[in-house]
Design a protein around this motif. Structure first.
Motif, PDB file in Angstrom:
ATOM      1  N   THR A 112      23.424 -18.293  43.359  1.00 59.91           N
ATOM      2  CA  THR A 112      23.009 -16.891  43.447  1.00 59.91           C
ATOM      3  C   THR A 112      22.430 -16.435  42.110  1.00 59.91           C
ATOM      4  N   ARG A 113      23.114 -16.752  41.026  1.00 58.71           N
ATOM      5  CA  ARG A 113      22.657 -16.368  39.679  1.00 58.71           C
ATOM      6  C   ARG A 113      21.331 -17.054  39.356  1.00 58.71           C
ATOM      7  N   LYS A 114      21.195 -18.306  39.757  1.00 57.76           N
ATOM      8  CA  LYS A 114      19.942 -19.026  39.483  1.00 57.76           C
ATOM      9  C   LYS A 114      18.775 -18.368  40.203  1.00 57.76           C
ATOM     10  N   LEU A 115      18.989 -17.939  41.433  1.00 60.21           N
ATOM     11  CA  LEU A 115      17.916 -17.248  42.161  1.00 60.21           C
ATOM     12  C   LEU A 115      17.577 -15.929  41.488  1.00 60.21           C
ATOM     13  N   GLU A 116      18.593 -15.182  41.080  1.00 63.31           N
ATOM     14  CA  GLU A 116      18.347 -13.910  40.390  1.00 63.31           C
ATOM     15  C   GLU A 116      17.580 -14.150  39.096  1.00 63.31           C
ATOM     16  N   ASP A 117      17.909 -15.214  38.381  1.00 64.91           N
ATOM     17  CA  ASP A 117      17.200 -15.541  37.145  1.00 64.91           C
ATOM     18  C   ASP A 117      15.737 -15.881  37.405  1.00 64.91           C
ATOM     19  N   LYS A 118      15.429 -16.355  38.611  1.00 65.17           N
ATOM     20  CA  LYS A 118      14.052 -16.671  38.982  1.00 65.17           C
ATOM     21  C   LYS A 118      13.308 -15.441  39.519  1.00 65.17           C
ATOM     22  N   GLY A 119      13.999 -14.295  39.569  1.00 72.63           N
ATOM     23  CA  GLY A 119      13.361 -13.065  40.014  1.00 72.63           C
ATOM     24  C   GLY A 119      13.610 -12.713  41.467  1.00 72.63           C
ATOM     25  N   PHE A 120      14.508 -13.438  42.133  1.00 69.96           N
ATOM     26  CA  PHE A 120      14.822 -13.140  43.527  1.00 69.96           C
ATOM     27  C   PHE A 120      15.770 -11.950  43.629  1.00 69.96           C
ATOM     28  N   GLU A 121      15.576 -11.152  44.667  1.00 68.47           N
ATOM     29  CA  GLU A 121      16.556 -10.145  45.033  1.00 68.47           C
ATOM     30  C   GLU A 121      17.520 -10.835  45.990  1.00 68.47           C
ATOM     31  N   VAL A 122      18.799 -10.866  45.628  1.00 63.42           N
ATOM     32  CA  VAL A 122      19.802 -11.533  46.451  1.00 63.42           C
ATOM     33  C   VAL A 122      20.682 -10.473  47.103  1.00 63.42           C
ATOM     34  N   LEU A 123      20.636 -10.426  48.424  1.00 57.92           N
ATOM     35  CA  LEU A 123      21.413  -9.451  49.189  1.00 57.92           C
ATOM     36  C   LEU A 123      22.666 -10.119  49.731  1.00 57.92           C
ATOM     37  N   VAL A 124      23.780  -9.397  49.669  1.00 56.28           N
ATOM     38  CA  VAL A 124      25.061  -9.955  50.078  1.00 56.28           C
ATOM     39  C   VAL A 124      25.456  -9.424  51.452  1.00 56.28           C
ATOM     40  N   PHE A 125      25.756 -10.359  52.347  1.00 54.51           N
ATOM     41  CA  PHE A 125      26.295 -10.040  53.665  1.00 54.51           C
ATOM     42  C   PHE A 125      27.733 -10.534  53.666  1.00 54.51           C
ATOM     43  N   GLY A 126      28.602  -9.746  53.063  1.00 55.41           N
ATOM     44  CA  GLY A 126      29.980 -10.167  52.933  1.00 55.41           C
ATOM     45  C   GLY A 126      30.895  -9.405  53.866  1.00 55.41           C
ATOM     46  N   GLY A 127      32.158  -9.694  53.741  1.00 56.02           N
ATOM     47  CA  GLY A 127      33.158  -8.967  54.498  1.00 56.02           C
ATOM     48  C   GLY A 127      32.985  -9.091  55.994  1.00 56.02           C
ATOM     49  N   GLU A 128      33.181  -7.991  56.658  1.00 53.26           N
ATOM     50  CA  GLU A 128      33.128  -7.958  58.108  1.00 53.26           C
ATOM     51  C   GLU A 128      31.710  -7.713  58.606  1.00 53.26           C
ATOM     52  N   GLU A 129      31.446  -8.207  59.803  1.00 52.41           N
ATOM     53  CA  GLU A 129      30.129  -8.005  60.422  1.00 52.41           C
ATOM     54  C   GLU A 129      29.795  -6.518  60.555  1.00 52.41           C
ATOM     55  N   ALA A 130      30.804  -5.689  60.706  1.00 52.54           N
ATOM     56  CA  ALA A 130      30.591  -4.244  60.837  1.00 52.54           C
ATOM     57  C   ALA A 130      29.930  -3.653  59.590  1.00 52.54           C
ATOM     58  N   GLU A 131      30.028  -4.356  58.456  1.00 54.40           N
ATOM     59  CA  GLU A 131      29.431  -3.878  57.206  1.00 54.40           C
ATOM     60  C   GLU A 131      27.991  -4.352  57.036  1.00 54.40           C
ATOM     61  N   TRP A 132      27.519  -5.209  57.926  1.00 53.78           N
ATOM     62  CA  TRP A 132      26.197  -5.802  57.765  1.00 53.78           C
ATOM     63  C   TRP A 132      25.023  -4.852  57.990  1.00 53.78           C
ATOM     64  N   PRO A 133      25.117  -3.814  58.820  1.00 58.38           N
ATOM     65  CA  PRO A 133      23.925  -2.989  59.061  1.00 58.38           C
ATOM     66  C   PRO A 133      23.260  -2.464  57.792  1.00 58.38           C
ATOM     67  N   ASP A 134      24.043  -2.033  56.792  1.00 62.84           N
ATOM     68  CA  ASP A 134      23.447  -1.554  55.538  1.00 62.84           C
ATOM     69  C   ASP A 134      22.692  -2.669  54.832  1.00 62.84           C
ATOM     70  N   SER A 135      23.259  -3.877  54.844  1.00 67.60           N
ATOM     71  CA  SER A 135      22.590  -5.014  54.209  1.00 67.60           C
ATOM     72  C   SER A 135      21.323  -5.389  54.972  1.00 67.60           C
ATOM     73  N   PHE A 136      21.374  -5.304  56.312  1.00 71.33           N
ATOM     74  CA  PHE A 136      20.171  -5.578  57.094  1.00 71.33           C
ATOM     75  C   PHE A 136      19.080  -4.553  56.776  1.00 71.33           C
ATOM     76  N   ALA A 137      19.449  -3.297  56.571  1.00 69.91           N
ATOM     77  CA  ALA A 137      18.460  -2.264  56.229  1.00 69.91           C
ATOM     78  C   ALA A 137      17.808  -2.579  54.884  1.00 69.91           C
ATOM     79  N   ARG A 138      18.622  -2.995  53.909  1.00 69.04           N
ATOM     80  CA  ARG A 138      18.066  -3.366  52.595  1.00 69.04           C
ATOM     81  C   ARG A 138      17.182  -4.596  52.710  1.00 69.04           C
ATOM     82  N   LEU A 139      17.592  -5.556  53.545  1.00 68.60           N
ATOM     83  CA  LEU A 139      16.795  -6.761  53.736  1.00 68.60           C
ATOM     84  C   LEU A 139      15.454  -6.416  54.377  1.00 68.60           C
ATOM     85  N   ALA A 140      15.472  -5.577  55.386  1.00 67.01           N
ATOM     86  CA  ALA A 140      14.224  -5.179  56.049  1.00 67.01           C
ATOM     87  C   ALA A 140      13.265  -4.557  55.044  1.00 67.01           C
TER      88      ALA A 140
END
Length: 85
Positions: A50-78
């Motif tokens: 994850t850190r290596k990708l960030e160092d290369k300029g990637f935006e790394v989005l985290v889909f952690g925890g429960e699936e119920a928390e994913w909608p916000d991450s999906f919105a950021r990904l979109a």
């Protein structure tokens, strides 16, 4: 698996498929990567890759925890992929 469920939910949101080839760093494989957009998604943000990708300029989005928390991450990904959520 979480990856299969994630892909199903992403498809239902009309998000583009991730790249066919994962980002590989030693033992770590990040399957949810869109190199043309410099975006990746991970379930475990503690991976060293994850850190290596960030160092290369990637935006790394985290889909952690429960699936119920994913909608916000999906919105950021979109947004990161240039899509409306």
């Amino acid at each position: 698996s979480a990856l299969a469920r994630w892909l199903e939910l992403a498809a239902s949101r009309d998000l583009p498929q991730p790249d066919a080839q994962p980002f590989v760093d030693g033992e770590a494989h990040i399957h949810l990567i869109w190199r043309a957009h410099y975006v990746a998604a991970v379930f475990d943000p503690s991976m060293a890759a994850t850190r290596k990708l960030e160092d290369k300029g990637f935006e790394v989005l985290v889909f952690g925890g429960e699936e119920a928390e994913w909608p916000d991450s999906f919105a950021r990904l979109a947004k990161a992929l240039g899509r409306s959520s």
